[in-house]
Write a protein that holds these residues in place. Structure first.
Motif, PDB file in Angstrom:
ATOM      1  N   ILE A   1     -11.779  -6.640  -2.450  1.00 22.32           N
ATOM      2  CA  ILE A   1     -11.189  -5.937  -1.312  1.00 22.32           C
ATOM      3  C   ILE A   1      -9.685  -6.165  -1.377  1.00 22.32           C
ATOM      4  O   ILE A   1      -9.225  -7.305  -1.356  1.00 22.32           O
ATOM      5  N   VAL A   2      -8.941  -5.071  -1.468  1.00 21.10           N
ATOM      6  CA  VAL A   2      -7.487  -5.179  -1.588  1.00 21.10           C
ATOM      7  C   VAL A   2      -6.807  -4.376  -0.486  1.00 21.10           C
ATOM      8  O   VAL A   2      -7.327  -3.371  -0.023  1.00 21.10           O
ATOM      9  N   GLY A   3      -5.637  -4.850  -0.062  1.00 24.07           N
ATOM     10  CA  GLY A   3      -4.829  -4.126   0.905  1.00 24.07           C
ATOM     11  C   GLY A   3      -5.084  -4.479   2.347  1.00 24.07           C
ATOM     12  O   GLY A   3      -4.390  -3.997   3.231  1.00 24.07           O
ATOM     13  N   ASN A   4      -6.066  -5.322   2.615  1.00 30.33           N
ATOM     14  CA  ASN A   4      -6.347  -5.672   4.014  1.00 30.33           C
ATOM     15  C   ASN A   4      -5.452  -6.840   4.439  1.00 30.33           C
ATOM     16  O   ASN A   4      -5.374  -7.842   3.767  1.00 30.33           O
ATOM     17  N   GLU A   5      -4.758  -6.629   5.564  1.00 34.99           N
ATOM     18  CA  GLU A   5      -3.917  -7.688   6.119  1.00 34.99           C
ATOM     19  C   GLU A   5      -4.461  -8.146   7.466  1.00 34.99           C
ATOM     20  O   GLU A   5      -4.609  -9.339   7.702  1.00 34.99           O
TER      21      GLU A   5
ATOM     22  N   ILE B   1      -7.327  -6.669   8.870  1.00 32.68           N
ATOM     23  CA  ILE B   1      -8.778  -6.458   8.848  1.00 32.68           C
ATOM     24  C   ILE B   1      -9.366  -7.555   7.966  1.00 32.68           C
ATOM     25  O   ILE B   1      -8.948  -7.719   6.821  1.00 32.68           O
ATOM     26  N   THR B   2     -10.319  -8.275   8.508  1.00 35.48           N
ATOM     27  CA  THR B   2     -10.839  -9.420   7.756  1.00 35.48           C
ATOM     28  C   THR B   2     -11.744  -8.976   6.610  1.00 35.48           C
ATOM     29  O   THR B   2     -12.425  -7.952   6.700  1.00 35.48           O
ATOM     30  N   THR B   3     -11.733  -9.761   5.576  1.00 30.74           N
ATOM     31  CA  THR B   3     -12.618  -9.528   4.436  1.00 30.74           C
ATOM     32  C   THR B   3     -14.072  -9.615   4.873  1.00 30.74           C
ATOM     33  O   THR B   3     -14.916  -8.844   4.416  1.00 30.74           O
TER      34      THR B   3
ATOM     35  N   LYS C   1     -19.881  -4.749   6.577  1.00 28.42           N
ATOM     36  CA  LYS C   1     -20.116  -3.300   6.544  1.00 28.42           C
ATOM     37  C   LYS C   1     -20.805  -2.891   5.246  1.00 28.42           C
ATOM     38  O   LYS C   1     -21.710  -2.056   5.252  1.00 28.42           O
ATOM     39  N   VAL C   2     -20.373  -3.464   4.125  1.00 27.29           N
ATOM     40  CA  VAL C   2     -21.022  -3.165   2.840  1.00 27.29           C
ATOM     41  C   VAL C   2     -22.483  -3.600   2.897  1.00 27.29           C
ATOM     42  O   VAL C   2     -23.381  -2.852   2.494  1.00 27.29           O
ATOM     43  N   ASN C   3     -22.737  -4.794   3.410  1.00 26.88           N
ATOM     44  CA  ASN C   3     -24.121  -5.284   3.510  1.00 26.88           C
ATOM     45  C   ASN C   3     -24.954  -4.425   4.449  1.00 26.88           C
ATOM     46  O   ASN C   3     -26.134  -4.173   4.184  1.00 26.88           O
TER      47      ASN C   3
ATOM     48  N   LYS D   1      -5.776   0.924   3.131  1.00 22.69           N
ATOM     49  CA  LYS D   1      -4.405   1.089   3.616  1.00 22.69           C
ATOM     50  C   LYS D   1      -4.485   1.054   5.128  1.00 22.69           C
ATOM     51  O   LYS D   1      -5.117   1.913   5.741  1.00 22.69           O
ATOM     52  N   GLU D   2      -3.885   0.025   5.707  1.00 19.59           N
ATOM     53  CA  GLU D   2      -3.924  -0.133   7.158  1.00 19.59           C
ATOM     54  C   GLU D   2      -2.789   0.658   7.804  1.00 19.59           C
ATOM     55  O   GLU D   2      -1.748   0.872   7.193  1.00 19.59           O
ATOM     56  N   ARG D   3      -3.039   1.066   9.026  1.00 22.65           N
ATOM     57  CA  ARG D   3      -1.986   1.726   9.795  1.00 22.65           C
ATOM     58  C   ARG D   3      -0.892   0.705  10.089  1.00 22.65           C
ATOM     59  O   ARG D   3      -1.175  -0.435  10.399  1.00 22.65           O
ATOM     60  N   SER D   4       0.356   1.150   9.987  1.00 25.26           N
ATOM     61  CA  SER D   4       1.442   0.222  10.310  1.00 25.26           C
ATOM     62  C   SER D   4       1.996   0.574  11.687  1.00 25.26           C
ATOM     63  O   SER D   4       2.340   1.723  11.958  1.00 25.26           O
ATOM     64  N   PRO D   5       2.069  -0.427  12.557  1.00 25.73           N
ATOM     65  CA  PRO D   5       2.552  -0.167  13.908  1.00 25.73           C
ATOM     66  C   PRO D   5       4.051   0.139  13.908  1.00 25.73           C
ATOM     67  O   PRO D   5       4.827  -0.541  13.257  1.00 25.73           O
TER      68      PRO D   5
END
Length: 164
Positions: free
Chosen positions: A52-56, A58-60, A66-68, A121-125
């Motif tokens: 999992i890449v790009g999450n800041e 949002i927890t791993t 969700k995958v499970n 890619k997370e939304r940036s505030p």
């Protein structure tokens, strides 16, 4: 007499040909059953690794859950979504974006034989919207996606209780 020998020989050849065709049919069926098992039911192709890449924010753990959750479903009571070939990427993307508004974009790629790579890619505030005692974060397009979770200062908009 010569004709009966020829016809008997032709009949024997036809019987041998039919037996050979039946043998080939069963051999082909055995091959298809083994290929089916190998591709769809063998645990070697079950998803075992997640990257999992790009999450800041949002927890791993959230993404793994969700995958499970998605892979716990089965198709036709036989086929597991844990299989790398059957994992429903579009369903996963839709469900995770619906449950976590901080996600702007998500991509899922499959790496043979048992790895999923999930890029987020997370939304940036950019702004915050405050109403009464609660503030929400907005991106540059005005999409409100979360309650304020950090102490960073943003350009602030405030609402009115009389908005309808």
């Amino acid at each position: 007499m010569a004709r009966s020998r020829r016809s008997k020989k032709k009949t024997e050849e036809k019987i041998k040909k039919v037996i050979f065709q039946i043998f080939l049919f069963f051999l082909l069926m055995l091959f298809l059953v083994l290929a089916f098992y190998y591709l769809f039911l063998w645990s070697k192709f079950h998803i075992k690794n997640l990257e999992i890449v790009g999450n800041e924010n949002i927890t791993t753990t959230f993404v793994e859950e969700k995958v499970n959750e998605i892979s716990s479903y089965e198709r036709l009571w036989i086929f597991s979504n844990k299989n790398i070939l059957l994992f429903p990427k579009s369903r996963f993307k839709n469900e995770i974006k619906d449950s976590e508004k901080k996600i702007e974009e998500i991509s899922v790629s499959k790496q043979w034989p048992d790895k999923l790579i999930i890029s987020i890619k997370e939304r940036s505030p950019e702004y915050e919207w405050c109403e009464l005692d609660t503030c929400y974060l907005m991106d540059s397009e005005g999409y409100i996606f979360s309650e304020k979770y950090n102490e960073k200062d943003y350009l602030t908009f405030s609402g009115s209780e009389n908005l309808s």
